[in-house]
Design a protein around this motif. Sequence first.
Motif, PDB file in Angstrom:
ATOM      1  N   ALA A  67     -40.661  30.943 -17.667  1.00 57.67           N
ATOM      2  CA  ALA A  67     -40.495  29.800 -18.764  1.00 57.67           C
ATOM      3  C   ALA A  67     -39.229  29.511 -19.494  1.00 57.67           C
ATOM      4  O   ALA A  67     -38.639  28.470 -19.468  1.00 57.67           O
ATOM      5  CB  ALA A  67     -41.722  29.834 -19.693  1.00 57.67           C
ATOM      6  N   ASN A  68     -38.694  30.761 -19.865  1.00 54.71           N
ATOM      7  CA  ASN A  68     -37.612  30.880 -20.459  1.00 54.71           C
ATOM      8  C   ASN A  68     -36.308  30.348 -19.718  1.00 54.71           C
ATOM      9  O   ASN A  68     -35.522  29.596 -20.021  1.00 54.71           O
ATOM     10  CB  ASN A  68     -36.970  32.022 -21.050  1.00 54.71           C
ATOM     11  N   LEU A  69     -36.375  30.988 -18.344  1.00 56.60           N
ATOM     12  CA  LEU A  69     -35.420  30.627 -17.322  1.00 56.60           C
ATOM     13  C   LEU A  69     -35.299  29.117 -16.994  1.00 56.60           C
ATOM     14  O   LEU A  69     -34.227  28.349 -17.076  1.00 56.60           O
ATOM     15  CB  LEU A  69     -35.459  31.416 -16.045  1.00 56.60           C
ATOM     16  N   GLN A  70     -36.563  28.551 -17.025  1.00 54.84           N
ATOM     17  CA  GLN A  70     -36.597  26.959 -16.674  1.00 54.84           C
ATOM     18  C   GLN A  70     -36.117  26.185 -17.734  1.00 54.84           C
ATOM     19  O   GLN A  70     -35.562  25.161 -17.607  1.00 54.84           O
ATOM     20  CB  GLN A  70     -38.103  26.809 -16.396  1.00 54.84           C
ATOM     21  N   SER A  71     -36.550  26.751 -18.859  1.00 50.53           N
ATOM     22  CA  SER A  71     -35.882  25.877 -19.886  1.00 50.53           C
ATOM     23  C   SER A  71     -34.273  25.938 -19.957  1.00 50.53           C
ATOM     24  O   SER A  71     -33.812  24.917 -20.306  1.00 50.53           O
ATOM     25  CB  SER A  71     -36.447  26.408 -21.308  1.00 50.53           C
ATOM     26  N   TRP A  72     -33.687  27.097 -19.864  1.00 49.20           N
ATOM     27  CA  TRP A  72     -32.388  27.292 -19.705  1.00 49.20           C
ATOM     28  C   TRP A  72     -31.687  26.562 -18.560  1.00 49.20           C
ATOM     29  O   TRP A  72     -30.709  25.801 -18.739  1.00 49.20           O
ATOM     30  CB  TRP A  72     -31.972  28.821 -19.597  1.00 49.20           C
ATOM     31  N   VAL A  73     -32.370  26.441 -17.680  1.00 49.06           N
ATOM     32  CA  VAL A  73     -31.910  25.621 -16.402  1.00 49.06           C
ATOM     33  C   VAL A  73     -31.891  23.838 -16.877  1.00 49.06           C
ATOM     34  O   VAL A  73     -30.940  23.448 -16.353  1.00 49.06           O
ATOM     35  CB  VAL A  73     -32.895  25.936 -15.177  1.00 49.06           C
ATOM     36  N   ALA A  74     -32.905  23.459 -17.495  1.00 52.10           N
ATOM     37  CA  ALA A  74     -32.966  22.212 -17.810  1.00 52.10           C
ATOM     38  C   ALA A  74     -32.020  21.905 -18.781  1.00 52.10           C
ATOM     39  O   ALA A  74     -31.343  20.712 -18.768  1.00 52.10           O
ATOM     40  CB  ALA A  74     -34.371  21.891 -18.535  1.00 52.10           C
ATOM     41  N   ASP A  75     -31.573  22.893 -19.691  1.00 55.71           N
ATOM     42  CA  ASP A  75     -30.294  22.551 -20.644  1.00 55.71           C
ATOM     43  C   ASP A  75     -28.940  22.422 -20.155  1.00 55.71           C
ATOM     44  O   ASP A  75     -28.052  22.241 -20.660  1.00 55.71           O
ATOM     45  CB  ASP A  75     -30.714  23.532 -21.742  1.00 55.71           C
ATOM     46  N   TYR A  76     -28.962  23.070 -18.783  1.00 56.69           N
ATOM     47  CA  TYR A  76     -27.782  22.905 -18.116  1.00 56.69           C
ATOM     48  C   TYR A  76     -26.891  21.542 -18.319  1.00 56.69           C
ATOM     49  O   TYR A  76     -25.528  21.853 -18.384  1.00 56.69           O
ATOM     50  CB  TYR A  76     -27.816  23.393 -16.625  1.00 56.69           C
ATOM     51  N   TYR A  77     -27.445  20.567 -18.283  1.00 56.96           N
ATOM     52  CA  TYR A  77     -26.618  19.339 -18.392  1.00 56.96           C
ATOM     53  C   TYR A  77     -26.406  18.989 -19.677  1.00 56.96           C
ATOM     54  O   TYR A  77     -25.632  17.813 -19.879  1.00 56.96           O
ATOM     55  CB  TYR A  77     -27.491  18.331 -17.620  1.00 56.96           C
ATOM     56  N   SER A  78     -26.868  19.546 -20.851  1.00 60.25           N
ATOM     57  CA  SER A  78     -26.870  18.968 -22.247  1.00 60.25           C
ATOM     58  C   SER A  78     -26.073  20.068 -22.797  1.00 60.25           C
ATOM     59  O   SER A  78     -25.374  19.842 -23.803  1.00 60.25           O
ATOM     60  CB  SER A  78     -28.223  18.778 -22.794  1.00 60.25           C
ATOM     61  N   ARG A  79     -26.042  21.203 -22.333  1.00 60.99           N
ATOM     62  CA  ARG A  79     -25.299  22.630 -23.222  1.00 60.99           C
ATOM     63  C   ARG A  79     -23.593  22.252 -22.836  1.00 60.99           C
ATOM     64  O   ARG A  79     -23.311  21.406 -22.072  1.00 60.99           O
ATOM     65  CB  ARG A  79     -25.417  23.917 -22.561  1.00 60.99           C
ATOM     66  N   ASP A  80     -22.938  22.746 -23.695  1.00 63.74           N
ATOM     67  CA  ASP A  80     -21.688  22.681 -23.721  1.00 63.74           C
ATOM     68  C   ASP A  80     -21.114  24.136 -23.529  1.00 63.74           C
ATOM     69  O   ASP A  80     -19.674  24.144 -23.778  1.00 63.74           O
ATOM     70  CB  ASP A  80     -20.937  21.673 -24.783  1.00 63.74           C
ATOM     71  N   ASP A  81     -21.804  25.156 -23.319  1.00 67.88           N
ATOM     72  CA  ASP A  81     -21.103  26.526 -23.233  1.00 67.88           C
ATOM     73  C   ASP A  81     -20.513  26.794 -21.788  1.00 67.88           C
ATOM     74  O   ASP A  81     -20.417  25.958 -20.905  1.00 67.88           O
ATOM     75  CB  ASP A  81     -22.420  27.650 -23.426  1.00 67.88           C
ATOM     76  N   ALA A  82     -19.888  28.100 -21.709  1.00 70.17           N
ATOM     77  CA  ALA A  82     -19.284  28.380 -20.343  1.00 70.17           C
ATOM     78  C   ALA A  82     -20.026  28.439 -19.130  1.00 70.17           C
ATOM     79  O   ALA A  82     -19.564  28.218 -18.172  1.00 70.17           O
ATOM     80  CB  ALA A  82     -18.495  29.552 -20.493  1.00 70.17           C
ATOM     81  N   TRP A  83     -21.292  28.101 -19.422  1.00 72.76           N
ATOM     82  CA  TRP A  83     -22.230  28.327 -18.187  1.00 72.76           C
ATOM     83  C   TRP A  83     -23.208  27.062 -18.008  1.00 72.76           C
ATOM     84  O   TRP A  83     -24.009  26.885 -17.216  1.00 72.76           O
ATOM     85  CB  TRP A  83     -23.209  29.228 -18.433  1.00 72.76           C
ATOM     86  N   SER A  84     -22.513  25.646 -18.515  1.00 69.73           N
ATOM     87  CA  SER A  84     -23.056  24.701 -18.540  1.00 69.73           C
ATOM     88  C   SER A  84     -22.398  23.762 -17.132  1.00 69.73           C
ATOM     89  O   SER A  84     -21.410  24.242 -16.570  1.00 69.73           O
ATOM     90  CB  SER A  84     -22.689  23.822 -19.866  1.00 69.73           C
TER      91      SER A  84
END
Length: 164
Positions: A119-136
């Motif tokens: 669940a945590n991974l899926q949330s992090w994956v979903a945030d990929y397009y809205s985050r602005d960190d080095a892993w986004s």
Amino acid sequence: MRVLVFGNSGSGKSTYAKALAAQHGLAHLDLDSIVWEPGKIAVPRDPQSVSASLDAFIASLAEWVIEGCYGELVEDAAPHCTQLVFLNPGLETCQANNRRRPWEPHKYASMEQQDAMLANLQSWVADYYSRDDAWSYQAHRRIFDAHRGVKVEYTDASQTASAA
């Protein structure tokens, strides 16, 4: 051949990199193996140790495939690659791949432990397009667009199966 594969979690990086390594006899580095403390979940190693491990891998081998989502490490390795591969199949594909992911014993002590983190991974994956960190997505797009060497972006998972 020195191939650098990057993208979101679940984009197919490991599958693609392993197939490429097997087909061409390349050394393979999953960046997860140098970023996280062995045997611990989500405990990062010292950044200097991570950089030293990446530099040693690159310097010691003439041919390799490196894969991961870590933008800062992708940027460090990019000048050394002969091909940059951005796997960008979209959110639904990444999340579906994560649900089907086999146990990763180098990250988790058991499949149950891995499933507990889904669940945590899926949330992090979903945030990929809205985050602005080095892993986004933003960071990955910038790295890909700025790269002046040979590069390819795959937006369809079926493309990667035939490309490896």
